[in-house]
Design a protein around this motif. Structure first.
Motif, short mmCIF file in Angstrom:
data_model
loop_
_atom_site.label_atom_id
_atom_site.label_comp_id
_atom_site.label_asym_id
_atom_site.label_seq_id
_atom_site.Cartn_x
_atom_site.Cartn_y
_atom_site.Cartn_z
N GLY A 83 -16.46 1.44 0.77
CA GLY A 83 -16.83 1.71 2.15
C GLY A 83 -16.55 3.16 2.50
O GLY A 83 -15.66 3.80 1.92
N ASP A 84 -17.29 3.68 3.45
CA ASP A 84 -17.10 5.07 3.88
C ASP A 84 -15.70 5.30 4.43
O ASP A 84 -15.19 6.41 4.39
CB ASP A 84 -18.14 5.46 4.93
N ASP A 85 -15.05 4.24 4.91
CA ASP A 85 -13.71 4.35 5.48
C ASP A 85 -12.63 3.86 4.51
O ASP A 85 -11.52 3.53 4.93
CB ASP A 85 -13.62 3.62 6.81
N LEU A 86 -12.92 3.84 3.21
CA LEU A 86 -11.97 3.38 2.21
C LEU A 86 -10.64 4.13 2.30
O LEU A 86 -10.62 5.35 2.45
CB LEU A 86 -12.53 3.58 0.79
N ILE A 87 -9.56 3.38 2.19
CA ILE A 87 -8.23 3.95 1.99
C ILE A 87 -7.69 3.31 0.71
O ILE A 87 -7.56 2.09 0.63
CB ILE A 87 -7.28 3.65 3.16
N TYR A 88 -7.44 4.15 -0.29
CA TYR A 88 -6.90 3.68 -1.57
C TYR A 88 -5.53 4.28 -1.76
O TYR A 88 -5.37 5.49 -1.84
CB TYR A 88 -7.83 4.08 -2.72
N THR A 89 -4.51 3.43 -1.81
CA THR A 89 -3.15 3.87 -2.08
C THR A 89 -2.85 3.55 -3.54
O THR A 89 -2.79 2.38 -3.93
CB THR A 89 -2.14 3.17 -1.15
N HIS A 90 -2.70 4.61 -4.33
CA HIS A 90 -2.43 4.47 -5.76
C HIS A 90 -1.02 3.91 -5.98
O HIS A 90 -0.19 3.91 -5.07
CB HIS A 90 -2.51 5.84 -6.44
N SER A 91 -0.75 3.51 -7.20
CA SER A 91 0.55 2.93 -7.53
C SER A 91 1.68 3.95 -7.41
O SER A 91 2.84 3.57 -7.29
CB SER A 91 0.53 2.35 -8.95
N ASN A 92 1.34 5.25 -7.39
CA ASN A 92 2.37 6.29 -7.22
C ASN A 92 2.53 6.70 -5.76
O ASN A 92 3.28 7.62 -5.44
CB ASN A 92 2.06 7.50 -8.09
N GLY A 93 1.80 6.05 -4.85
CA GLY A 93 1.90 6.35 -3.43
C GLY A 93 0.87 7.33 -2.92
O GLY A 93 0.69 7.48 -1.71
N LYS A 94 0.17 8.03 -3.80
CA LYS A 94 -0.87 8.98 -3.39
C LYS A 94 -2.01 8.21 -2.75
O LYS A 94 -2.34 7.10 -3.16
CB LYS A 94 -1.38 9.74 -4.62
N GLN A 95 -2.62 8.80 -1.72
CA GLN A 95 -3.75 8.14 -1.06
C GLN A 95 -5.03 8.93 -1.26
O GLN A 95 -5.01 10.16 -1.31
CB GLN A 95 -3.50 7.98 0.44
N ASP A 96 -6.11 8.20 -1.39
CA ASP A 96 -7.44 8.78 -1.47
C ASP A 96 -8.34 8.08 -0.48
O ASP A 96 -8.11 6.93 -0.11
CB ASP A 96 -8.05 8.57 -2.88
N GLN A 108 0.02 -1.51 -7.30
CA GLN A 108 1.46 -1.46 -7.56
C GLN A 108 1.67 -1.58 -9.06
O GLN A 108 1.30 -2.59 -9.67
CB GLN A 108 2.17 -2.60 -6.84
N LYS A 109 2.24 -0.52 -9.66
CA LYS A 109 2.51 -0.54 -11.09
C LYS A 109 3.62 -1.53 -11.39
O LYS A 109 4.61 -1.60 -10.66
CB LYS A 109 2.91 0.86 -11.57
N GLN A 110 3.44 -2.29 -12.45
CA GLN A 110 4.42 -3.29 -12.86
C GLN A 110 5.27 -2.70 -14.00
O GLN A 110 4.80 -1.86 -14.78
CB GLN A 110 3.72 -4.56 -13.36
#
Length: 157
Positions: free
Chosen positions: A57-70, A150-152
């Motif tokens: 979606g155009d409003d995507l929020i992706y929070t990576h397992s290291n906390g970085k957001q895209d 979330q990295k395991q």
């Protein structure tokens, strides 16, 4: 009194049908979203930017397992720039729950990501649990609008 009884009887007959129709929409949506999740991961590996552009979606929020957001643009660009590289993504488990007459879905999953080897030659494998929220846009179809990973911990044998 008889009118009330008749209305109550009619309501008792109609409610299960309405409930079944709603549940069927949700079940169908869950199946569709699960297939799309698998296609999305394949598109990330193949660097299929057109498909990723369609699914996010155009409003995507992706929070990576290291906390970085895209957002949508920065994440797709990170794949183009080689910052997010995937040799393989194995889907270990996917659980999709659909809501709102099949218009909203929450996905919980477990994936294993294999990326190019680290500079020292060690394998680069990440075990990830993730949550995704998808909504069905009337024109664009299913869209990933929220994604959190979330990295395991590594499993030592």
């Amino acid at each position: 009194m008889q009118k009330h009884f008749l209305l109550l009887a009619l309501l008792l007959l109609v409610l299960p049908v309405l409930s079944f129709a709603q549940n069927k929409k949700n079940m169908d949506a869950a199946k569709e979203v699960e297939a799309l999740e698998r296609q999305r991961f394949a598109a990330q590996v193949k660097k299929d930017y057109a498909l990723l552009d369609k699914y996010f979606g155009d409003d995507l929020i992706y929070t990576h397992s290291n906390g970085k957001q895209d957002n949508k643009t920065s994440y797709i660009q990170s794949i183009r720039d080689g910052k997010s590289v995937y040799d393989k993504i194995d889907v270990e488990a996917v659980n999709v729950r659909a809501y709102n007459d099949g218009l909203t879905a929450v996905v919980n999953g477990i994936i294993t990501i294999t990326s190019p080897p680290k500079p020292d030659g060690q394998l680069n494998i990440a075990h990830i649990k993730y949550v995704v929220v998808q909504v069905k846009d009337p024109k664009k179809g299913w869209q990933v609008v929220l994604w959190q990973s979330q990295k395991q911990p590594e499993v030592k044998s």
